[in-house]
Design a protein around this motif. Structure first.
Motif, PDB file in Angstrom:
ATOM      1  N   LEU A  90       0.889  -1.133   0.002  1.00 46.83           N
ATOM      2  CA  LEU A  90      -0.171   0.077   0.145  1.00 46.83           C
ATOM      3  C   LEU A  90       0.857   1.196  -0.061  1.00 46.83           C
ATOM      4  O   LEU A  90       0.624   2.379  -0.689  1.00 46.83           O
ATOM      5  CB  LEU A  90      -1.023  -0.208   1.136  1.00 46.83           C
ATOM      6  N   CYS A  91       1.897   1.261   0.828  1.00 50.68           N
ATOM      7  CA  CYS A  91       2.908   2.539   0.787  1.00 50.68           C
ATOM      8  C   CYS A  91       3.502   2.689  -0.624  1.00 50.68           C
ATOM      9  O   CYS A  91       3.520   3.817  -1.216  1.00 50.68           O
ATOM     10  CB  CYS A  91       3.969   2.205   1.623  1.00 50.68           C
ATOM     11  N   LEU A  92       3.746   1.509  -1.161  1.00 48.02           N
ATOM     12  CA  LEU A  92       4.500   1.798  -2.715  1.00 48.02           C
ATOM     13  C   LEU A  92       3.327   2.290  -3.631  1.00 48.02           C
ATOM     14  O   LEU A  92       3.769   2.993  -4.545  1.00 48.02           O
ATOM     15  CB  LEU A  92       5.199   0.469  -3.171  1.00 48.02           C
ATOM     16  N   TRP A  93       2.199   1.869  -3.527  1.00 49.50           N
ATOM     17  CA  TRP A  93       1.102   1.955  -4.277  1.00 49.50           C
ATOM     18  C   TRP A  93       0.764   3.546  -4.258  1.00 49.50           C
ATOM     19  O   TRP A  93       0.710   4.441  -5.310  1.00 49.50           O
ATOM     20  CB  TRP A  93      -0.081   1.308  -3.994  1.00 49.50           C
ATOM     21  N   PHE A  94       0.738   3.942  -2.706  1.00 46.46           N
ATOM     22  CA  PHE A  94       0.652   5.588  -2.810  1.00 46.46           C
ATOM     23  C   PHE A  94       1.810   6.291  -3.274  1.00 46.46           C
ATOM     24  O   PHE A  94       1.530   7.314  -3.954  1.00 46.46           O
ATOM     25  CB  PHE A  94       0.197   5.958  -1.459  1.00 46.46           C
ATOM     26  N   ALA A  95       2.928   5.820  -3.062  1.00 47.29           N
ATOM     27  CA  ALA A  95       4.063   6.648  -3.596  1.00 47.29           C
ATOM     28  C   ALA A  95       4.131   6.565  -5.187  1.00 47.29           C
ATOM     29  O   ALA A  95       4.414   7.727  -5.554  1.00 47.29           O
ATOM     30  CB  ALA A  95       5.434   5.766  -2.993  1.00 47.29           C
ATOM     31  N   ASN A  96       3.728   5.728  -5.828  1.00 48.47           N
ATOM     32  CA  ASN A  96       3.747   5.543  -7.118  1.00 48.47           C
ATOM     33  C   ASN A  96       2.662   6.429  -7.715  1.00 48.47           C
ATOM     34  O   ASN A  96       2.920   7.036  -8.777  1.00 48.47           O
ATOM     35  CB  ASN A  96       3.478   4.217  -7.850  1.00 48.47           C
ATOM     36  N   ARG A  97       1.405   6.738  -7.203  1.00 40.72           N
ATOM     37  CA  ARG A  97       0.349   7.631  -7.479  1.00 40.72           C
ATOM     38  C   ARG A  97       0.955   9.097  -7.171  1.00 40.72           C
ATOM     39  O   ARG A  97       0.611   9.987  -8.107  1.00 40.72           O
ATOM     40  CB  ARG A  97      -0.864   7.485  -6.567  1.00 40.72           C
ATOM     41  N   LEU A  98       1.500   9.280  -5.971  1.00 42.30           N
ATOM     42  CA  LEU A  98       1.912  11.006  -5.912  1.00 42.30           C
ATOM     43  C   LEU A  98       3.207  11.253  -6.255  1.00 42.30           C
ATOM     44  O   LEU A  98       3.402  12.336  -6.664  1.00 42.30           O
ATOM     45  CB  LEU A  98       1.796  11.009  -4.313  1.00 42.30           C
ATOM     46  N   LYS A  99       4.260  10.323  -6.604  1.00 42.10           N
ATOM     47  CA  LYS A  99       5.711  10.753  -6.712  1.00 42.10           C
ATOM     48  C   LYS A  99       5.697  11.740  -8.163  1.00 42.10           C
ATOM     49  O   LYS A  99       6.381  12.535  -8.057  1.00 42.10           O
ATOM     50  CB  LYS A  99       6.559   9.783  -6.749  1.00 42.10           C
ATOM     51  N   LEU A 105       8.383  14.473  -2.746  1.00 41.34           N
ATOM     52  CA  LEU A 105       7.501  13.297  -1.735  1.00 41.34           C
ATOM     53  C   LEU A 105       8.660  12.672  -0.944  1.00 41.34           C
ATOM     54  O   LEU A 105       9.762  11.907  -1.699  1.00 41.34           O
ATOM     55  CB  LEU A 105       6.839  12.472  -2.450  1.00 41.34           C
ATOM     56  N   CYS A 106       8.679  12.415   0.293  1.00 42.70           N
ATOM     57  CA  CYS A 106       9.614  11.707   1.112  1.00 42.70           C
ATOM     58  C   CYS A 106       9.437  10.540   1.950  1.00 42.70           C
ATOM     59  O   CYS A 106      10.228   9.855   2.342  1.00 42.70           O
ATOM     60  CB  CYS A 106      11.045  12.771   1.949  1.00 42.70           C
ATOM     61  N   ARG A 107       8.233  10.540   2.202  1.00 38.22           N
ATOM     62  CA  ARG A 107       7.670   9.725   3.022  1.00 38.22           C
ATOM     63  C   ARG A 107       6.090   9.122   2.816  1.00 38.22           C
ATOM     64  O   ARG A 107       5.255  10.217   2.905  1.00 38.22           O
ATOM     65  CB  ARG A 107       7.677  10.090   4.540  1.00 38.22           C
ATOM     66  N   ILE A 108       5.837   8.100   3.064  1.00 34.96           N
ATOM     67  CA  ILE A 108       4.392   7.568   3.135  1.00 34.96           C
ATOM     68  C   ILE A 108       4.065   6.739   4.332  1.00 34.96           C
ATOM     69  O   ILE A 108       5.036   5.824   4.630  1.00 34.96           O
ATOM     70  CB  ILE A 108       4.140   6.834   1.520  1.00 34.96           C
ATOM     71  N   GLN A 109       3.089   6.939   4.854  1.00 36.98           N
ATOM     72  CA  GLN A 109       2.787   6.103   6.124  1.00 36.98           C
ATOM     73  C   GLN A 109       1.256   5.622   5.855  1.00 36.98           C
ATOM     74  O   GLN A 109       0.252   6.453   5.447  1.00 36.98           O
ATOM     75  CB  GLN A 109       2.784   6.833   7.395  1.00 36.98           C
TER      76      GLN A 109
END
Length: 123
Positions: A90-99, A105-109
């Motif tokens: 899920l962290c990777l999924w959000f990072a891929n959407r937002l980056k 972007l430096c952190r997803i929790q």
């Protein structure tokens, strides 16, 4: 010493999932759901000269909520990249959407607060 600023926004979503690779009889194999929180943090050493901020918090809020809305009240396993819907994925999924839109972007929790679990991805 150069100051570093970080801004963070949070969104929530509810979704179901299961872990199909777990052994028969495992509680993780059965479909179940959670309430999730997701936080996105953007970092910068410089401030936007016109506004005096790292980035527009309202725009970050809209982007994060739009991504969370894609998952809300759905089956996570049905989303590409979430066939194994761990907190890590899920962290990777959000990072891929937002980056792409948020290069700082430096952190997803991603957390499941009701069961006191979370995962942090540092980019």
């Amino acid at each position: 010493m150069m100051p570093t600023f970080e801004i963070t926004k949070q969104a929530t979503f509810d979704a179901a999932h299961h872990f199909p690779n777990e052994p028969e009889g495992s509680i993780y194999r059965r479909v179940h759901g959670h309430s999730f929180t997701v936080e996105a943090t953007v970092r910068s050493e410089t401030l936007d000269a016109e506004h005096g901020w790292v980035a527009d918090l309202g725009a970050l809020d809209r982007a994060l909520k739009a991504a969370a809305e894609e998952l809300d009240h759905g089956m996570l396993n049905e989303k590409p990249g979430l066939e194994l819907p761990s907190l890590e994925n899920l962290c990777l999924w959000f990072a891929n959407r937002l980056k792409p839109e948020w290069p700082g972007l430096c952190r997803i929790q991603v957390a499941r607060p009701t069961i006191h679990e979370r995962c942090v991805l540092t980019l």
